[in-house]
Scaffold this active site. Structure first.
Site, short mmCIF file in Angstrom:
data_model
loop_
_atom_site.label_atom_id
_atom_site.label_comp_id
_atom_site.label_asym_id
_atom_site.label_seq_id
_atom_site.Cartn_x
_atom_site.Cartn_y
_atom_site.Cartn_z
N SER A 264 0.92 -1.17 0.07
CA SER A 264 0.07 0.07 -0.01
C SER A 264 0.68 1.35 0.04
O SER A 264 2.10 1.06 0.31
CB SER A 264 -0.77 0.05 1.23
OG SER A 264 -0.17 0.30 2.23
N LYS A 265 0.27 2.44 -0.34
CA LYS A 265 0.93 3.43 -0.39
C LYS A 265 1.68 4.02 1.00
O LYS A 265 2.66 4.46 1.14
CB LYS A 265 0.18 4.74 -1.02
CG LYS A 265 -1.05 5.12 -0.42
CD LYS A 265 -1.72 6.21 -0.98
CE LYS A 265 -3.19 6.71 -0.26
NZ LYS A 265 -3.67 7.70 -1.02
N ARG A 266 0.96 3.58 2.05
CA ARG A 266 1.28 3.77 3.52
C ARG A 266 2.58 3.01 3.64
O ARG A 266 3.34 3.51 4.55
CB ARG A 266 0.31 3.31 4.59
CG ARG A 266 -1.09 3.91 4.42
CD ARG A 266 -1.37 5.42 5.06
NE ARG A 266 -2.33 5.94 4.29
CZ ARG A 266 -2.41 7.29 4.15
NH1 ARG A 266 -1.43 8.04 4.66
NH2 ARG A 266 -3.31 7.83 3.75
N GLY A 268 4.96 2.62 1.78
CA GLY A 268 6.26 3.34 1.37
C GLY A 268 6.58 4.28 2.30
O GLY A 268 7.78 4.46 2.61
#
Ligand code: GLU
Length: 507
Positions: A264-266, A268
């Site tokens: 998920s972008k989290r 990253g």
């Protein structure tokens, strides 16, 4: 393959393109190139509530940066346009109506309150409400109402949606190129909305109609769309388009570096690596996201890394140009299971590309960092710096950070190093060394090394005893690349100046 290969990348402009999305685009692109086919870009923007301004431009720009040239579609044009679904709006209704006429779809007039009520009732019994063969019998739709009633409601401008009439308890057997045979029972599926009263189709209808009209031969997309596949296949059948239905290939998920689940972008932001190809600022929240481009990745490295997330060439080779990938890529080498993302491997790929780059190109990039900091340095010198430091760098920024001593004499000397290597006799020794260097005519790395070694031998002191304070004088710290290479780049004058400087400072 007897049919012309035509594949599409069909993102919804709901935010920045995740690297999983770029991989989907890449696999479509490679497949098209490998088979001499067309790669289309279609923007699926029928859900106006999820539209994010700038997202489409972001997608187009990302594909460009990655070098994935679009043959047909948004920004390019082509015979099957427009390629933005919102611009195709007038086209979809006739298809929805066609299905109503043939009995594959129906009008449903239920209010949000009634459906909300149904949902609540189900929840209280621990069930999930589904609009399906069972429940549709008790709801307000063209299957339970008379033709006149339906006509009257439509004429009065009542709100409605058109739903697909999911067949009851039918086994649908499908083929996926990656997964093989996939079976679904229709009793587990609901009567999905195909068309809304605002005149917009839903994703499912627009997607099928457009893939058909755009003569798409293969649908290559993320695994999250696999649950929609039975509906899509049933739609093709209902339209009578099964004969030209595309083949399907659902790509494995990209998994978190550690733990379970989808990247998920989290992840990253938490672990300090980008999940987006380019920087992105969320227009709603103002939240900023890193991008591979701005973080200093080469597009070739990024693409190479992505290609191996879920695909393998069947050999040990890891470095591929885009052209090589176009030749080698086949869907039968795409794995079924998820591909774990490894941020260190991403850096490794960038390193591999960095060391292969011509020094002149690296120097150009390095100069960009210097200019920003108001430092001037001659091009030839920058090339030498790149040649010397690139083996230890993943990014051009690493070269910049580790090359500071080339642009400016050390302002301070590493304390630990001074304590350890700057002893009582050291100033005399360094003074003598300065003299040796001063006397040299040739100031290349081998020449200076030879001279210093010869001098150290006559002094009967260990070479190491000379080198550590010498290094302190030149770069301010006790480690770094080969010192004679460094002084060659600095030149005689600057080297001598630095020797004198340390002697003044550390008397
Ligand atoms: N618009 C869908 C998406 O955002 C497309 C899915 C598909 O390729 O069918 O991923």
């Amino acid at each position: 393959m007897d049919r012309k290969v035509r594949v599409r990348f069909a993102p919804s402009p709901t935010g920045a393109l995740h690297l999983g999305g770029v991989r989907t685009a890449l696999f479509n692109y490679l497949f098209a190139r490998r088979h001499g086919g067309d790669f289309l870009l279609r923007i699926e923007d029928t859900d106006q509530t999820r539209y994010v301004p700038g997202a489409e431009e972001y997608i187009v720009e990302s594909l460009k940066w990655c070098g994935l040239t679009v043959d047909e579609g948004v920004g390019v044009g082509g015979e099957c346009g427009p390629y933005r679904q919102s611009e195709r709006k007038p086209l979809y209704k006739q298809y929805a109506l066609r299905l109503v006429e043939s009995g594959h779809a129906y009008y449903s007039f239920d209010s949000a309150e009634v459906l909300g009520q149904k949902r609540k009732e189900c929840e209280s019994q621990g069930k999930t409400f589904m609009y399906n063969a069972e429940t549709r019998k008790e709801l307000k739709n063209s299957l339970t109402m008379s033709g006149e009633e339906v006509e009257a409601l439509l004429e009065s401008g009542a709100n409605y949606v058109i739903r697909f009439k999911m067949p009851e308890n039918e086994e649908v057997v499908l083929h996926d190129i990656i997964r093989g045979e996939v079976r679904f029972n229709t009793s587990l599926l609901d009567d999905k909305v195909l068309f809304k009263s605002d005149g917009m189709p839903t994703y499912h209808l627009a997607n099928i109609v457009d893939d058909h009209l755009m003569k798409i031969s293969h649908v290559i997309r993320g695994e999250e769309w696999l649950p929609s596949l039975p509906l899509h296949v049933l739609l093709y059948r209902a339209f009578g388009w099964e004969g030209t239905m595309p083949e399907f290939a659902h790509l494995p998920l990209i998994l978190k570096p550690v733990g379970n689940g989808k990247l998920s972008k989290r992840d990253g932001n938490k672990m300090g690596f980008p999940v987006f190809p380019m920087e992105f600022t969320d227009p709603d929240t103002g939240e900023k996201w890193h991008g591979y481009r701005e973080d200093g990745y080469f597009p070739e490295a990024f693409i190479n890394m992505l290609a191996l997330l879920g695909w393998n060439p069947g050999t040990d080779q890891e470095i591929f140009t885009l052209e090589e990938l176009c030749e080698l890529f086949t869907l039968d080498r795409v794995n079924k299971s998820g591909a774990r993302f490894n941020p260190d491997k991403a850096k490794w790929f960038n390193h591999k590309y960095l060391v292969q780059k011509p020094d002149s190109e690296l120097a150009e990039l390095l100069n960009g960092f210097l200019v920003k900091d108001g430092i001037a340095c001659e091009k030839g010198k920058l090339e030498k710096i790149c040649r010397l430091l690139k083996e230890r760098a993943n990014f051009v920024k690493d070269i910049y950070d580790s090359s500071q001593y080339f642009y400016k004499a050390p302002q301070a000397y590493e304390e630990k190093g001074v304590k350890k290597f700057w002893k009582e006799g050291t100033p005399d020794l360094m003074r003598e060394l300065t003299g040796v260097l001063e006397g040299l005519r040739e100031f290349t790395s081998p020449a200076t090394e030879e001279a210093v070694k010869a001098w150290a031998a006559t002094k009967e002191i260990g070479f190491g005893k000379v080198m550590s304070p010498f290094r302190l004088a030149i770069i301010g710290s006790a480690d770094g690349p080969h010192l004679f290479d460094i002084i060659e780049i600095l030149g005689k004058e600057e080297t001598l100046a630095r020797m004198r400087r340390i002697l003044e400072k550390l008397q």
